[in-house]
Design a protein around this motif. Structure first.
Motif, PDB file in Angstrom:
ATOM      1  N   HIS A  31       0.184   5.292  -8.588  1.00  8.91           N
ATOM      2  CA  HIS A  31      -0.380   4.746  -7.307  1.00  8.91           C
ATOM      3  C   HIS A  31      -0.901   5.979  -6.748  1.00  8.91           C
ATOM      4  O   HIS A  31      -0.342   7.044  -6.888  1.00  8.91           O
ATOM      5  CB  HIS A  31       0.755   3.942  -6.273  1.00  8.91           C
ATOM      6  CG  HIS A  31       1.665   5.063  -6.192  1.00  8.91           C
ATOM      7  ND1 HIS A  31       2.953   5.206  -6.686  1.00  8.91           N
ATOM      8  CD2 HIS A  31       1.790   5.384  -4.890  1.00  8.91           C
ATOM      9  CE1 HIS A  31       3.671   5.857  -5.991  1.00  8.91           C
ATOM     10  NE2 HIS A  31       3.346   6.130  -4.982  1.00  8.91           N
ATOM     11  N   ILE A  32      -1.771   5.805  -5.749  1.00  4.66           N
ATOM     12  CA  ILE A  32      -2.225   6.896  -4.885  1.00  4.66           C
ATOM     13  C   ILE A  32      -1.297   7.197  -3.658  1.00  4.66           C
ATOM     14  O   ILE A  32      -0.769   6.515  -3.024  1.00  4.66           O
ATOM     15  CB  ILE A  32      -3.597   6.767  -4.030  1.00  4.66           C
ATOM     16  CG1 ILE A  32      -4.684   6.012  -5.023  1.00  4.66           C
ATOM     17  CG2 ILE A  32      -3.928   7.743  -3.232  1.00  4.66           C
ATOM     18  CD1 ILE A  32      -5.911   5.761  -4.579  1.00  4.66           C
ATOM     19  N   ASP A  33      -0.870   8.481  -3.961  1.00  3.84           N
ATOM     20  CA  ASP A  33       0.089   9.130  -2.704  1.00  3.84           C
ATOM     21  C   ASP A  33      -0.484  10.027  -2.044  1.00  3.84           C
ATOM     22  O   ASP A  33      -1.187  11.237  -2.761  1.00  3.84           O
ATOM     23  CB  ASP A  33       1.325   9.645  -3.607  1.00  3.84           C
ATOM     24  CG  ASP A  33       2.272  10.371  -2.577  1.00  3.84           C
ATOM     25  OD1 ASP A  33       3.329   9.446  -2.257  1.00  3.84           O
ATOM     26  OD2 ASP A  33       2.110  11.412  -2.281  1.00  3.84           O
ATOM     27  N   GLU A  34      -0.542  10.154  -0.633  1.00  5.58           N
ATOM     28  CA  GLU A  34      -1.400  10.922  -0.100  1.00  5.58           C
ATOM     29  C   GLU A  34      -0.717  12.432  -0.144  1.00  5.58           C
ATOM     30  O   GLU A  34      -1.392  13.511  -0.207  1.00  5.58           O
ATOM     31  CB  GLU A  34      -1.490  10.686   1.682  1.00  5.58           C
ATOM     32  CG  GLU A  34      -2.292   9.328   1.656  1.00  5.58           C
ATOM     33  CD  GLU A  34      -3.795   9.486   1.385  1.00  5.58           C
ATOM     34  OE1 GLU A  34      -4.273  10.869   1.262  1.00  5.58           O
ATOM     35  OE2 GLU A  34      -4.449   8.691   0.732  1.00  5.58           O
ATOM     36  N   ASN A  35       0.625  12.478   0.011  1.00  6.54           N
ATOM     37  CA  ASN A  35       1.165  13.902  -0.169  1.00  6.54           C
ATOM     38  C   ASN A  35       0.710  14.497  -1.367  1.00  6.54           C
ATOM     39  O   ASN A  35       0.629  15.855  -1.522  1.00  6.54           O
ATOM     40  CB  ASN A  35       2.702  13.539  -0.124  1.00  6.54           C
ATOM     41  CG  ASN A  35       3.273  13.113   1.290  1.00  6.54           C
ATOM     42  OD1 ASN A  35       2.741  13.711   2.344  1.00  6.54           O
ATOM     43  ND2 ASN A  35       4.113  12.612   1.554  1.00  6.54           N
ATOM     44  N   LEU A  36       0.857  13.875  -2.406  1.00  3.40           N
ATOM     45  CA  LEU A  36       0.467  14.490  -4.199  1.00  3.40           C
ATOM     46  C   LEU A  36      -0.948  14.749  -3.959  1.00  3.40           C
ATOM     47  O   LEU A  36      -1.335  15.766  -4.288  1.00  3.40           O
ATOM     48  CB  LEU A  36       0.947  13.668  -4.941  1.00  3.40           C
ATOM     49  CG  LEU A  36       0.745  14.016  -6.359  1.00  3.40           C
ATOM     50  CD1 LEU A  36       1.366  15.432  -6.716  1.00  3.40           C
ATOM     51  CD2 LEU A  36       0.971  12.940  -7.388  1.00  3.40           C
ATOM     52  N   VAL A  40      -2.318  18.500  -4.540  1.00  2.00           N
ATOM     53  CA  VAL A  40      -3.457  18.805  -5.604  1.00  2.00           C
ATOM     54  C   VAL A  40      -4.480  19.817  -4.863  1.00  2.00           C
ATOM     55  O   VAL A  40      -5.013  20.668  -5.488  1.00  2.00           O
ATOM     56  CB  VAL A  40      -3.704  17.655  -6.157  1.00  2.00           C
ATOM     57  CG1 VAL A  40      -4.856  17.944  -7.248  1.00  2.00           C
ATOM     58  CG2 VAL A  40      -2.628  17.114  -6.970  1.00  2.00           C
ATOM     59  N   LYS A  41      -4.952  19.210  -3.713  1.00  2.00           N
ATOM     60  CA  LYS A  41      -6.146  19.885  -3.058  1.00  2.00           C
ATOM     61  C   LYS A  41      -5.868  21.210  -2.760  1.00  2.00           C
ATOM     62  O   LYS A  41      -6.475  22.153  -2.704  1.00  2.00           O
ATOM     63  CB  LYS A  41      -6.681  18.981  -1.921  1.00  2.00           C
ATOM     64  CG  LYS A  41      -7.269  17.755  -2.371  1.00  2.00           C
ATOM     65  CD  LYS A  41      -8.033  16.976  -0.968  1.00  2.00           C
ATOM     66  CE  LYS A  41      -6.697  16.358  -0.428  1.00  2.00           C
ATOM     67  NZ  LYS A  41      -7.467  15.479   0.898  1.00  2.00           N
ATOM     68  N   ASN A  42      -4.563  21.595  -1.978  1.00  2.00           N
ATOM     69  CA  ASN A  42      -4.398  22.972  -1.816  1.00  2.00           C
ATOM     70  C   ASN A  42      -4.109  23.617  -2.942  1.00  2.00           C
ATOM     71  O   ASN A  42      -4.081  24.837  -2.906  1.00  2.00           O
ATOM     72  CB  ASN A  42      -2.761  22.729  -1.056  1.00  2.00           C
ATOM     73  CG  ASN A  42      -2.825  22.089   0.308  1.00  2.00           C
ATOM     74  OD1 ASN A  42      -4.084  21.943   0.979  1.00  2.00           O
ATOM     75  ND2 ASN A  42      -1.665  21.632   0.954  1.00  2.00           N
ATOM     76  N   GLY A  64      12.364  11.942  -2.360  1.00  2.00           N
ATOM     77  CA  GLY A  64      11.871  10.992  -1.067  1.00  2.00           C
ATOM     78  C   GLY A  64      10.493  10.721  -1.287  1.00  2.00           C
ATOM     79  O   GLY A  64      10.174  10.128  -2.242  1.00  2.00           O
ATOM     80  N   ASP A  65       9.729  10.942  -0.422  1.00  2.00           N
ATOM     81  CA  ASP A  65       8.257  10.675  -0.724  1.00  2.00           C
ATOM     82  C   ASP A  65       7.599  12.193  -0.589  1.00  2.00           C
ATOM     83  O   ASP A  65       6.227  12.129  -0.231  1.00  2.00           O
ATOM     84  CB  ASP A  65       7.814   9.723   0.592  1.00  2.00           C
ATOM     85  CG  ASP A  65       7.791  10.483   1.925  1.00  2.00           C
ATOM     86  OD1 ASP A  65       8.691  11.669   2.041  1.00  2.00           O
ATOM     87  OD2 ASP A  65       7.263  10.118   2.875  1.00  2.00           O
ATOM     88  N   LYS A  66       8.246  13.172  -0.684  1.00  2.00           N
ATOM     89  CA  LYS A  66       7.475  14.480  -0.894  1.00  2.00           C
ATOM     90  C   LYS A  66       7.431  15.042  -2.187  1.00  2.00           C
ATOM     91  O   LYS A  66       8.596  15.122  -2.918  1.00  2.00           O
ATOM     92  CB  LYS A  66       8.107  15.466   0.062  1.00  2.00           C
ATOM     93  CG  LYS A  66       8.104  15.015   1.550  1.00  2.00           C
ATOM     94  CD  LYS A  66       8.704  16.017   2.416  1.00  2.00           C
ATOM     95  CE  LYS A  66       8.484  15.800   3.694  1.00  2.00           C
ATOM     96  NZ  LYS A  66       9.049  16.709   4.890  1.00  2.00           N
TER      97      LYS A  66
END
Length: 242
Positions: A31-36, A40-42, A64-66
């Motif tokens: 699924h799409i996870d904004e944190n991940l 990736v972009k960083n 958790g979610d990070k």
């Protein structure tokens, strides 16, 4: 998924897009996870901004979610060090050998290897071809050292000091195809190294051709060195035959 690999080609002009980052996130987590996606972009930004040849996170976990990078590895392009002042960082330099530090200071491309024949040349292609030739005739290279084009006698002396003091090879194979490099400068550097570093003359096999080769050969022969013009003949000699 387990054992699967996702490869994405990124246009360096456009850079890594949100779509790319989301695709990677979906591949890893289903699924799409904004944190991940942000991680990736960083990571991509770091590659570009810091002139990295490699940026690796392995393993990556989710707490958790990070997303958390448990371990990572980066390789910096040495040619960009002047832009990042990396050579002054203790953590960067403390793992380098004395020879590697000297090579960086003088701008040599230097890679220690496991054999007993040190290979020094001018130009990466020539040095690589020389390594191959040494291997072809049954020898084992002790290092790759490219002094670069236009090498002065001082650079030749320093290159010889590095390989002799750090590697302690059985033989030193110097292969020079001179264009902007001058054979008389190379010859003078060899003579100075023998005097300064006390390198035995019988350790050398020298192939010298190109700009001012007659002058360089005269200098070396006057000091008791044999000089080869043929690369194959010199390679056979340094390995132990011929």
């Amino acid at each position: 998924g387990g054992g699967e690999i996702l490869k994405i080609d990124v246009d360096p002009i456009g850079g890594l897009s949100n779509f790319h980052a989301s695709t990677i996130s979906k591949f890893l987590l289903k699924h799409i996870d904004e944190n991940l996606a942000t991680l990736v972009k960083n990571l991509y930004k770091m590659v570009v901004n810091e002139d990295l040849l490699l940026a690796e996170i392995n393993p990556l976990t989710i707490v958790g979610d990070k997303p958390i990078a448990l371990d990572s590895k980066v390789i910096v392009d040495d040619n960009s060090s002047y832009r990042h002042d990396l050579t002054n960082l203790y953590e960067y330099r403390r793992h380098l050998t004395w020879g590697e530090k000297q090579a960086r200071e003088y701008g040599f491309a230097y890679v220690p290897l496991k054999g007993d024949i040190a290979v020094i040349g001018n130009g990466a292609g020539l040095v690589m071809a020389t390594l191959d030739l040494v291997k072809y005739y049954g020898g084992e290279p002790a290092c790759f050292l490219d002094v670069g084009g236009g090498a002065s006698s001082e650079r030749i002396t320093k290159a010889l000091e590095v390989v002799y003091r750090e590697i302690k090879p059985r033989k030193i194979f110097i292969n020079i195809f001179a264009g902007i490099t001058r054979c008389d400068e190379v010859a003078t550097g060899i003579v100075e190294a023998v005097s300064k570093v006390d390198i035995p003359k019988d350790m050398f096999v020298i192939r010298l051709t190109g700009t001012l080769e007659d002058v360089g050969e005269k200098i070396l022969r006057g000091e008791g060195f044999k000089v080869y013009k043929d690369m194959d003949e010199a390679a056979k000699k340094v390995v132990g035959g011929g």
